[in-house]
Design a protein around this motif. Structure first.
Motif, PDB file in Angstrom:
ATOM      1  N   ILE A   1      -6.167  -7.413   9.575  1.00 49.09           N
ATOM      2  CA  ILE A   1      -5.642  -6.387   8.676  1.00 49.09           C
ATOM      3  C   ILE A   1      -4.964  -7.098   7.517  1.00 49.09           C
ATOM      4  CG2 ILE A   1      -4.027  -4.457   8.458  1.00 49.09           C
ATOM      5  CD1 ILE A   1      -4.311  -4.304  11.633  1.00 49.09           C
TER       6      ILE A   1
ATOM      7  N   GLN B   1      -2.583  -6.814   4.301  1.00 49.59           N
ATOM      8  CA  GLN B   1      -1.504  -5.956   3.809  1.00 49.59           C
ATOM      9  C   GLN B   1      -0.891  -6.623   2.577  1.00 49.59           C
ATOM     10  OE1 GLN B   1       2.111  -5.932   6.230  1.00 49.59           O
ATOM     11  NE2 GLN B   1       2.265  -3.726   5.928  1.00 49.59           N
ATOM     12  N   ASP B   2      -0.631  -5.823   1.548  1.00 48.44           N
ATOM     13  CA  ASP B   2       0.017  -6.344   0.355  1.00 48.44           C
ATOM     14  C   ASP B   2       1.423  -6.824   0.717  1.00 48.44           C
ATOM     15  OD1 ASP B   2       1.844  -6.008  -2.117  1.00 48.44           O
ATOM     16  OD2 ASP B   2      -0.183  -5.988  -2.954  1.00 48.44           O
TER      17      ASP B   2
ATOM     18  N   HIS C   1       3.591  -3.639   0.903  1.00 48.82           N
ATOM     19  CA  HIS C   1       3.297  -3.413   2.329  1.00 48.82           C
ATOM     20  C   HIS C   1       2.182  -2.390   2.562  1.00 48.82           C
ATOM     21  CE1 HIS C   1       6.586  -6.051   3.173  1.00 48.82           C
ATOM     22  NE2 HIS C   1       7.405  -5.281   2.484  1.00 48.82           N
ATOM     23  N   GLN C   2       1.448  -2.047   1.533  1.00 49.68           N
ATOM     24  CA  GLN C   2       0.307  -1.152   1.682  1.00 49.68           C
ATOM     25  C   GLN C   2      -0.818  -1.880   2.409  1.00 49.68           C
ATOM     26  OE1 GLN C   2      -1.809   0.080  -1.924  1.00 49.68           O
ATOM     27  NE2 GLN C   2      -2.107   2.078  -0.975  1.00 49.68           N
ATOM     28  N   VAL C   3      -1.425  -1.211   3.386  1.00 54.59           N
ATOM     29  CA  VAL C   3      -2.580  -1.778   4.066  1.00 54.59           C
ATOM     30  C   VAL C   3      -3.748  -1.740   3.086  1.00 54.59           C
ATOM     31  CG1 VAL C   3      -4.204  -1.508   5.969  1.00 54.59           C
ATOM     32  CG2 VAL C   3      -1.764  -1.129   6.358  1.00 54.59           C
ATOM     33  N   LEU C   4      -4.369  -2.885   2.884  1.00 59.25           N
ATOM     34  CA  LEU C   4      -5.438  -3.004   1.900  1.00 59.25           C
ATOM     35  C   LEU C   4      -6.825  -2.870   2.509  1.00 59.25           C
ATOM     36  CD1 LEU C   4      -3.985  -6.037  -0.086  1.00 59.25           C
ATOM     37  CD2 LEU C   4      -3.893  -3.609  -0.729  1.00 59.25           C
TER      38      LEU C   4
ATOM     39  N   LEU D   1      -2.419  -9.831  11.436  1.00 60.96           N
ATOM     40  CA  LEU D   1      -1.905  -9.206  10.224  1.00 60.96           C
ATOM     41  C   LEU D   1      -1.727 -10.288   9.177  1.00 60.96           C
ATOM     42  CD1 LEU D   1      -0.717  -6.746   8.713  1.00 60.96           C
ATOM     43  CD2 LEU D   1       1.509  -7.381   9.682  1.00 60.96           C
TER      44      LEU D   1
ATOM     45  N   GLU E   1      -0.382 -10.939   5.497  1.00 57.51           N
ATOM     46  CA  GLU E   1       0.323 -10.489   4.305  1.00 57.51           C
ATOM     47  C   GLU E   1      -0.209 -11.341   3.165  1.00 57.51           C
ATOM     48  OE1 GLU E   1       4.483  -8.471   5.281  1.00 57.51           O
ATOM     49  OE2 GLU E   1       4.549 -10.660   5.310  1.00 57.51           O
TER      50      GLU E   1
ATOM     51  N   HIS F   1      -7.371  -0.361  -2.491  1.00 60.71           N
ATOM     52  CA  HIS F   1      -7.431  -0.545  -1.035  1.00 60.71           C
ATOM     53  C   HIS F   1      -8.636   0.205  -0.502  1.00 60.71           C
ATOM     54  CE1 HIS F   1      -5.953   3.572  -0.305  1.00 60.71           C
ATOM     55  NE2 HIS F   1      -5.161   3.354  -1.342  1.00 60.71           N
TER      56      HIS F   1
END
Length: 137
Positions: free
Chosen positions: A36, A38-39, A43-46, A101, A103, A117
């Motif tokens: 996953i 994530q920015d 913190h937006q899931v991309l 995850l 980042e 996204h």
């Protein structure tokens, strides 16, 4: 008892060698785990993609995110053709070790549809609504 099970009761600051963790991840039948992105700022899931051990190691070693394409059966560095790269800021594994995850510092859109996204198909009752337009460029 497995490494991941032992880590469930570990206190903050406990550590294990990275190679040991990679040896104990529950990769699927294709040798992959879900990744996953994530920015790191918003913190937006991309996006969701797949990684194997080699992609994880390349990402750590190079600082740019690498994935494994199931459809092409090959590795790809995010942005290698589009220029929309992902610089790794941090990497963490979930408690079961079956997802990673990432980042990232995203440059340009994360989605191949040229959207910021990939999660732009929003369920609203019995309808699915497109909630983001492709970026101009």
């Amino acid at each position: 008892m497995g490494l991941l099970k032992n880590l469930e009761g570990a206190v903050k600051g406990a550590s294990v060698p990275f190679d040991a963790l990679l040896d104990n991840l529950p990769y699927n039948d294709q040798g992959l785990i879900a990744a996953i992105a994530q920015d790191a700022t918003s913190h937006q899931v991309l996006m969701l993609a797949w990684m194997d051990r080699t992609a994880i190691e390349r990402t750590i070693n190079e600082g740019q995110v690498w994935y494994f394409s199931r459809s092409r059966n090959t590795y790809w560095r995010k942005g290698e053709s589009s220029g929309h790269t992902q610089q790794l800021i941090s990497m963490a594994f979930d408690c079961d070790g079956d997802a990673v995850l990432l980042e990232v510092k995203q440059t340009g859109p994360a989605c191949h549809t040229n959207r910021h996204h990939c999660f732009y198909l929003q369920v609203q009752g019995q309808q699915v609504v497109v909630n983001a337009s492709p970026e101009e460029g």
